[in-house]
Write a protein that holds these residues in place. Sequence first.
Motif, PDB file in Angstrom:
ATOM      1  N   ARG A  95       0.833  -1.011  -0.616  1.00  7.69           N
ATOM      2  CA  ARG A  95       0.184  -0.245   0.146  1.00  7.69           C
ATOM      3  C   ARG A  95       0.522   1.724  -0.191  1.00  7.69           C
ATOM      4  N   VAL A 131      -8.086  -0.827  -5.151  1.00  2.31           N
ATOM      5  CA  VAL A 131      -6.850  -0.415  -4.959  1.00  2.31           C
ATOM      6  C   VAL A 131      -6.465   1.362  -5.626  1.00  2.31           C
ATOM      7  N   ASP A 166       0.216   2.410  -5.351  1.00  2.28           N
ATOM      8  CA  ASP A 166       0.097   0.843  -4.523  1.00  2.28           C
ATOM      9  C   ASP A 166       0.748  -0.065  -5.799  1.00  2.28           C
TER      10      ASP A 166
END
Length: 853
Positions: free
Chosen positions: A619, A650, A654
């Motif tokens: 992340r 997402v 990421d």
Amino acid sequence: MDRGTERDAPPRRGTASAATGEAVGAPGRESPRAEGGEASADAGRVPLAVVVVDREGLVSHWSAGARRLFGVAKDEAIGQPAIDLLPVSGALPDPDDDFADYADDTYDGYAADDGLGPGLGSSLDRGLGYPAAGRARLTVPAPDGGPARVDVLWWAYPLVGPGTERLLVLAADANALRAGEPAVPGAVERIAPAFALHTDFPGAEELARGLPEILPSMSVGESTRIVAQVLELGYPVMEFSQNDRVPVTPDWGVARRVERRARRERAARAAAEGHPVPPDPADEGEDLEYAAVRERLEFLNEVSGRIGTSLDLSRTIVEVSRAVVPRFTDVAGTYLREQVVAGEGFPDGVPDTTTLWHRVALEHTDEPGRWDDVVPVGEAMPFPAHTPFFQCMTTGEPVLVPRISEQMGHAIASQFEKRDIRPLITGRSMLVVPLKARDVVLGFMILLRHPERALFNDMDRVTGAELAARAGLVLDNARMYTHQESVAETLQDSMLPHIPRRRAGCELATRYLPGTLLGRVGGDWFDSVKLPGARTALVVGDVMGHGLNSAAMMGQLRTAVQTLAALDLPPAQLLRNLDDLAQRLGDTYLATCLYAVYDPIAGELQLANAGHIPPVLVRAADGRSELLELPTGAPVGVGGVPFEAVRLRVAPGDRLVMCTDGLVEMRGEDIGVGLAALCESAAHPAASMDDACDTIVRALAATFSRAGRGDRKDDVALLMARLGGIEPGDVAEWRLALDPAEVARARAAVREQLHDWGLAALAEAAELLVSELVTNAVRHSRRRPVGLRLVRGDTLLCEVEDDDHELPNLLSAGPGDESGRGLRVVSALAREWGASRTADGKSVRFELTLPHR
């Protein structure tokens, strides 16, 4: 082969007997065969026991001579362990045995009481890979059933050629030799199995015809070549393949041993009577000759142990050059043909004056740097026909120049243009030896000795030939390995995709690492496929197994994934179809596969897994990494197992990390250790995507190195994607009614949007291409409105969607045709274009290159 021990005609006077199962001394007088079919010793022929042992250690041939000598019938011997039939003992010779003089010059043989000695035992147990010989005294069954004592000379030769035979054992009754001692002392110069050497050798043809009877699977042509080598090299040679020359262990000069024993007896009597005994020059000469031969054999054995320690061609070249300096020569230059250096296939044809020879190594004992400027390593050059180098490389035989004269030095120096090589070579002794494999010259070595050192002689020539034969075989092994590595690498590279660094809304980086012990060809792969809607498919797979079969299977499955992805199938449905295909291809088609689709506009990942290790998602917001929990599924090819897909939100920045199990799994270690290390290393910040991949690979290697698991044996495929996303402001969409008038609205909308984005330079081309695609869509669409979308990224992407499933094709339009030109205009003006089916119809797209800012 038994025929050789029972021939009716003895050899002619002055010739060498054919190698037909007989040991041969000097030519004796012709005499009729002794009663019972035995050849009399004074005919110069002694029956040989001939035994062939296969690779399992079992007797595959047992001659009539073996039956007579060892007292075992052929039917009882065939198929039995040779170690049980041939008496072997470790006892040393009796120093008081007067017959020990017959074997005092053997190199690997020992006399034994009731045994043929440890030399033969080692040969039978595969402990010796080179010729061995010896002498022993045995107790064998006599014709009347009682015991009999017999002195035996034996020879053992490894068989290197094709076929199941591994060892050839020859043995002779030494008593027959003693009974047949010639009347003239010194007449018997040598005794060797199969033949003797003489200056006049008119019986070579007969010898060539006889060799096939004693050596398995040998043609008359091969025999003729071996006999030619015997004559040329000056000592016995037996050859069992086209690749190796195997020197026969030096022979016993029986008559010379008899004469020496007589001299010793006379000296002993003189000493007993009190007379002075002067040293015997003959003994000293024989001792020197023996020492010289022994030294050269030790040198060859030493060299054989120092070369070929690896299959790396460059390292092997250096080993070969250093092995002969300074013990055998003072300067050694190694030259190889261009194809060998390049790692290509086996060189074709005989070298000529246009053949380029690369100087690949130079070793010398002169002061440092003296040779470097004149003959630098790496230089390539041809050699004229009048030089000894050309003679060596075209004949494939050593060339001896006892001393380089000024005239020859000048001729050699003329090849080196402005560099004067004469001070380095004039006055030195030179030996040029070929480096051959399978009768093809791969290169040659130029050996030079300092003027103050002894000149190269015929014995050096023979030693150099044997050295070159061994070196040539080692170099050819390294060459073949290098070539195979190159072929494997080329094959693997051709099967792995060269995917672009960037796709719409994402950045990609990959790594492929071949298994360290399993060659460069494997079944791991990665891929990236462009999908409609600016989406990208990401794939990592691993075919079970290794080698060419796995690589071929990988190529088929990778192609299938590309084809199915082009149909824009959902991930779970794609794996279902891939599983069906693998089953149709065969029962052995099993592979794990992880398939993901990234939609940069929606900011969404959709993933499906077929028995593969889970991916890692890092992340961007907090740098945290996690293993994604996916339904595992079963490997494709198993059949009957459902596949499920997972949707995941997402954010821009990421990173998705997908790899094969070779990166995280080591034998004897829990895979959880590798997965934890993968998560930790993936979270490390990196300056670039390439740096991030390298960080992961180094971290996993260090993890298993600390655990003591050694080198990685499996291949690795690694795919990393930085999910950048596409901002809403970079996307423009319209819905168009099924009305031809909508074409003009589409042109106007595109022109306006490009002006807003600062891409007015693309407006004219974009309007024309959009007009063509929208016109076709409106014409062929059935019920649903036509979709038009522009996406600004690394390129300008335009997509037109309709509900017609038939994909458009390029057509050849004639002067009178009303249609067929639109796609040709698109193909000519667009950077690239394509079409694919969607769930609701089809999508046709084109891309234009953005202007430089």
